[in-house]
Design a protein around this motif. Sequence first.
Motif, PDB file in Angstrom:
ATOM      1  N   ALA A  24     -60.565  -0.251 -12.954  1.00 45.35           N
ATOM      2  CA  ALA A  24     -60.526  -1.689 -12.697  1.00 45.35           C
ATOM      3  C   ALA A  24     -61.714  -2.392 -13.340  1.00 45.35           C
ATOM      4  CB  ALA A  24     -60.517  -1.959 -11.193  1.00 45.35           C
ATOM      5  N   GLY A  25     -62.828  -1.674 -13.470  1.00 41.79           N
ATOM      6  CA  GLY A  25     -64.057  -2.275 -13.972  1.00 41.79           C
ATOM      7  C   GLY A  25     -64.380  -1.859 -15.395  1.00 41.79           C
ATOM      8  N   LEU A  26     -64.872  -2.821 -16.157  1.00 45.82           N
ATOM      9  CA  LEU A  26     -65.355  -2.571 -17.511  1.00 45.82           C
ATOM     10  C   LEU A  26     -66.851  -2.253 -17.429  1.00 45.82           C
ATOM     11  CD1 LEU A  26     -63.677  -5.812 -18.502  1.00 45.82           C
ATOM     12  CD2 LEU A  26     -63.293  -3.818 -19.941  1.00 45.82           C
ATOM     13  N   ASP A  27     -67.304  -1.240 -18.146  1.00 46.08           N
ATOM     14  CA  ASP A  27     -68.723  -0.905 -18.150  1.00 46.08           C
ATOM     15  C   ASP A  27     -69.504  -1.877 -19.020  1.00 46.08           C
ATOM     16  OD1 ASP A  27     -68.500   1.333 -16.486  1.00 46.08           O
ATOM     17  OD2 ASP A  27     -68.026   2.656 -18.169  1.00 46.08           O
ATOM     18  N   LEU A  28     -70.590  -2.428 -18.471  1.00 44.05           N
ATOM     19  CA  LEU A  28     -71.500  -3.273 -19.227  1.00 44.05           C
ATOM     20  C   LEU A  28     -72.787  -2.499 -19.489  1.00 44.05           C
ATOM     21  CD1 LEU A  28     -71.258  -6.803 -17.535  1.00 44.05           C
ATOM     22  CD2 LEU A  28     -69.864  -5.820 -19.355  1.00 44.05           C
TER      23      LEU A  28
END
Length: 146
Positions: A24-28
């Motif tokens: 669900a989350g994009l890595d920054l």
Amino acid sequence: MSLLINIINKSNNQLPEYSTALSAGLDLRAYLQDDIILKPLQRVLVPTGLFIELPEGYEAQIRPRSGLAYKHGITVLNTPGTIDADYRGEIKVILVNLSNDDFVIKSGERICQMVIAKHETASFIIVDELQSTDRGEGGFGHTGKH
């Protein structure tokens, strides 16, 4: 079909990406000139070099990475942080060190996740009373310990 978002990347890091097909989350990633040594209980604003243009009705939520939190005690201080659709500045992340040890943040290191979420806007209607429920005014801990 995925949502298309305009992005400017002023860093030398790759664009945000999902670690797995169902993430669900994009890595920054951190975008730094020099390493940051984050002392115990210290907080720091970490730049990413990223600027995004979200569509109306969407927000970007900034959340901790579970591995950093569990292994090193590093978390996002205002979790979840919200990036509004009308914000055009650089995405920066407030990290805090909740461990007893110094933690070194290096440029390019994955520091948080970004979840893109649709949201509603609300309006309020002033009333004299609210509909009753079984719960009523029961707050924190009202259901007891099971």
